[in-house]
Motif scaffolding. Structure first.
Motif, PDB file in Angstrom:
ATOM      1  N   TYR A 104      32.587  99.167  91.159  1.00 49.46           N
ATOM      2  CA  TYR A 104      31.969  98.329  90.129  1.00 49.46           C
ATOM      3  C   TYR A 104      30.768  97.565  90.683  1.00 49.46           C
ATOM      4  CZ  TYR A 104      31.682  95.048  86.212  1.00 49.46           C
ATOM      5  OH  TYR A 104      31.259  94.305  85.136  1.00 49.46           O
ATOM      6  N   MET A 105      30.991  96.862  91.785  1.00 45.73           N
ATOM      7  CA  MET A 105      29.930  96.038  92.386  1.00 45.73           C
ATOM      8  C   MET A 105      28.685  96.855  92.692  1.00 45.73           C
ATOM      9  SD  MET A 105      31.521  93.428  95.207  1.00 45.73           S
ATOM     10  CE  MET A 105      31.701  94.672  96.446  1.00 45.73           C
ATOM     11  N   PHE A 106      28.904  98.112  93.084  1.00 45.99           N
ATOM     12  CA  PHE A 106      27.775  98.952  93.477  1.00 45.99           C
ATOM     13  C   PHE A 106      27.290  99.812  92.301  1.00 45.99           C
ATOM     14  CE2 PHE A 106      29.687  98.760  98.025  1.00 45.99           C
ATOM     15  CZ  PHE A 106      29.236  97.462  98.167  1.00 45.99           C
ATOM     16  N   GLY A 107      27.630  99.388  91.103  1.00 50.39           N
ATOM     17  CA  GLY A 107      27.076 100.026  89.906  1.00 50.39           C
ATOM     18  C   GLY A 107      27.498 101.477  89.720  1.00 50.39           C
ATOM     19  N   GLY A 108      28.707 101.817  90.176  1.00 47.69           N
ATOM     20  CA  GLY A 108      29.208 103.172  89.957  1.00 47.69           C
ATOM     21  C   GLY A 108      28.631 104.202  90.915  1.00 47.69           C
ATOM     22  N   GLN A 109      27.987 103.741  92.008  1.00 44.47           N
ATOM     23  CA  GLN A 109      27.390 104.688  92.965  1.00 44.47           C
ATOM     24  C   GLN A 109      28.420 105.509  93.700  1.00 44.47           C
ATOM     25  OE1 GLN A 109      24.150 103.593  95.731  1.00 44.47           O
ATOM     26  NE2 GLN A 109      24.209 101.623  94.713  1.00 44.47           N
TER      27      GLN A 109
END
Lengths: 324, 327
Positions: A104-109
């Protein structure tokens, strides 16, 4: 059909997935060839797959889970064992802040295909540091899945799905379930997350129960049948995602709900399921919701003390009779 | 300490240009972030890397694109040094949809998996076991990648430091533990929370090499990290490298850092890693004033473009908050 134990079912799931996918590996304390896991789930696996893929670790729970997280985000599918559920507290940052939130924090990366297997539950007189049921804590962390299998069949099918999935899973086992036998087919199968199983059909009252409590609920249901009360037992099998429809459908049919779980009553599994039904199906209820849970104490050591706090058939029958 | 000038002459000019460019890029980027913050354009907080550029650049100049790094709350410099795009870093810092994390992470949680930047964690020390896991993954997959794990001296008092480094040591994992010792964990001076002077001494507890290096000398860091990378790629295990450095600003956004004596700050400002590197390059006649000005102008333009991109980018739609929880 062939019958095997819950322990053997878990081991089969691990073995089959390790044979199928070379990125699957195990790590944990004493899981390797010298001990085979404190509950012997991984016995024999180091002999087949080698010490690299069945890795004994130092007593470092935070590093066990953290290492699994790092491996998961770089192409592996680790299955970590934490010897007792109580000890997942030592890895809490890695579970709740890292594994659960990295995607989540990494925007789904990235994805975090990680399984943490751990036994919860009381009943073997090993007191407050080896007997807790903390599954509700993990239901409270978005980003985690929580599996709570009650039978060998469910344990195998859910563990295989957990390993193949792309999300971190807290895979809750129950130490009293390891020797329990059940039917498990020889052929390949998996069980999807978020699909409850009706362990027994009935029409007068719905009991929602998980893990070892499913077996106590089934025994209670049998006894109640003799008294003319028809009990439906719903086993969610995974707490996250929770099969809300199955629970609500059953309540719509029976009009009565008893929720049974071995964890503490306050803010626990029973609280969440009761709230769900109160919020979404209150008009279908013919009686107040009853909860049978641990009365908010640490788990005591002495047998009469421990028996007193853990839900049992008698308490379940009493709760059912209060609403029927 | 490894204090080395000899490697300067041995490095190709492109490498020196690239190192200077990256250091200057980090400094310019952080100055812009500070400016934008003062203009109220940055939500939340910021932890600037200014003053510590030689560490990230000295280490990452040894890495390949497919090598990994893990980072901390003070992570902008690590991202830039590993090759992440300043436009997308800046957009993330401003909370924009075009940022690396689509506005879900912000300054403390930037990641760029496409360049091996496995992300910044804001829990002090939490990145250490994760880096170890990436190292284990490398070992199990049988590649010759390495991982550089950045953390501060404050993190070396966490249990994850002990658990993680011990695990990397016994399994001989290809991990560089890079301790950026800037003397202060928030306002707590190192001497108040540990009796040793060098964090690198702790390496002895795990049976691995521990090296102290001048963290404001990019070439010293480059050389120390280079040796550690070589050791890691050969499967000989991890190294702990302590880089003595200093942050030019306070811990976070408005911290005026009054707990630091003025003489100390001034002394460290005189040791500014960019200034020192520039002087060295000029003195050795490896780059001319004109060439350096050219680099600086290019970088300044690039950072201006990053700011423009970030400022002009849209915010995410509010309901996008519900996406990306599960894969």
């Amino acid at each position: 059909m062939r019958r095997i134990t819950y322990r053997e079912a878990l081991r089969e799931a691990l073995r089959e997935e390790m044979r199928r996918d070379s990125t699957v590996f195990l790590l944990g304390e004493d899981i390797g060839r010298y001990w085979g896991g404190a509950f012997k789930v991984t016995e024999g696996l180091a002999e087949e797959f080698g010490d690299e893929r069945v890795r004994d670790t130092p007593i470092s729970e935070s590093a066990i889970v953290g290492t699994a997280v790092g491996a998961a985000i770089t192409g592996m599918r680790p299955v970590a064992e934490i010897m007792f559920g109580d000890l997942t507290t030592l890895a809490m940052d890695q579970i709740a802040n890292q594994a659960a939130k990295i995607r989540y924090m990494f925007g789904g990366q990235t994805k975090v295909p990680l399984v943490v297997r751990t036994p919860f539950g009381a009943g073997v007189n090993i007191a407050a540091h080896h007997s807790q049921s903390l599954e509700a804590w993990y239901m409270h962390v978005p980003g985690l899945y929580v599996a709570v299998p009650s039978t060998p069949y469910d344990a195998k099918g859910l563990l295989k799905s957990a390993i193949r999935g792309n999300n971190p899973v807290i895979f809750c086992e129950h130490k009293l379930l390891y020797p329990i036998e059940g039917e498990v087919p020889e052929e390949e199968y998996t069980i999807p997350f978020g699909v409850a199983d009706i362990k027994r059909e009935g029409s007068d009252v719905t009991i929602v129960a998980t893990m070892y409590m499913v077996h106590k609920a089934l025994k209670a249901a049998e006894e109640l049948e003799g008294e003319g009360i028809s009990v439906e037992v719903v086993d969610p099998r995974t707490l996250t995602p929770l099969d809300k429809n199955a629970i609500i459908s059953s309540v719509k049919k029976t009009g009565r709900l008893v929720v049974v779980s071995e964890d503490c009553k306050t803010a626990g599994v029973t609280a969440e399921i009761a709230a769900l039904v109160a919020e979404e199906a209150i008009d279908y209820l013919d009686a107040p919701i009853k909860r049978v849970a641990e009365p908010d104490t640490p788990i005591p050591f002495s047998p009469p003390l421990e028996e007193y706090v853990i839900p049992n058939e008698k308490k379940i029958i009493k709760a059912v009779k209060e609403v029927v | 300490m490894i204090g080395v000038v000899r490697s300067l002459m041995e490095l190709p000019k492109e490498k020196l240009v690239e190192m200077y460019r990256k250091m200057f890029e980090i400094r310019s980027f952080e100055e812009k972030v500070f400016e934008l913050y003062a203009q109220n354009m940055v939500p939340g907080t910021i932890h600037l890397y200014a003053g510590e550029e030689a560490v990230a650049v000295g280490v990452c100049s040894n890495l390949r694109k497919n090598d990994y790094i893990t980072s901390t709350h003070r992570g902008h410099g690590h991202c830039i040094a590993k090759g992440a795009d300043p436009k997308k870093i800046m957009a993330e810092i401003l909370g924009k949809k075009t940022g690396y994390c689509k506005g879900k992470g912000g300054s403390m949680h930037i990641a760029d998996f496409s360049v091996g930047m496995l992300g910044a964690t804001a829990v002090v020390g939490a990145g250490i076991p994760i880096a170890v896991g990436a190292g284990l993954s490398i070992k199990l997959r049988g590649t010759d990648q390495v991982v550089a794990c950045f953390f501060g001296e404050g993190a070396s008092n966490q249990g994850t430091f002990h658990e993680g480094i011990n695990l990397a040591a016994i399994w001989k994992l290809p991990v560089l533990f890079i301790c950026e010792n800037n003397l202060y964990a928030m306002g707590t001076r190192q001497s108040r929370v540990m009796l040793i002077k060098n964090i690198a001494d702790r390496a002895a507890a795990y049976g691995i090499p521990g090296v102290v290096v001048d963290g404001n000398d990019v070439l010293a860091v480059y050389e120390a990290a280079g040796k550690a990378v070589e050791r890691a790629r050969k499967g000989e295990g991890p190294t702990l490298i302590e880089c003595k450095t200093y942050r030019h600003k306070g811990h976070s956004r408005i911290d005026p850092a009054k707990y630091r004596p003025r003489e100390e700050v001034e002394e460290w400002l005189r040791k500014d890693p960019i200034k020192r590197f520039k002087e060295k390059l000029l003195k050795e006649k490896l780059l001319s004033e004109v060439e350096i000005q050219g680099i600086e102008m290019e970088v300044t333009n690039e950072i201006e473009k990053a700011v423009k991109f970030a400022v002009e980018s849209p915010y995410p739609k509010p309901e996008e908050a519900l996406e990306d929880v599960y894969a």
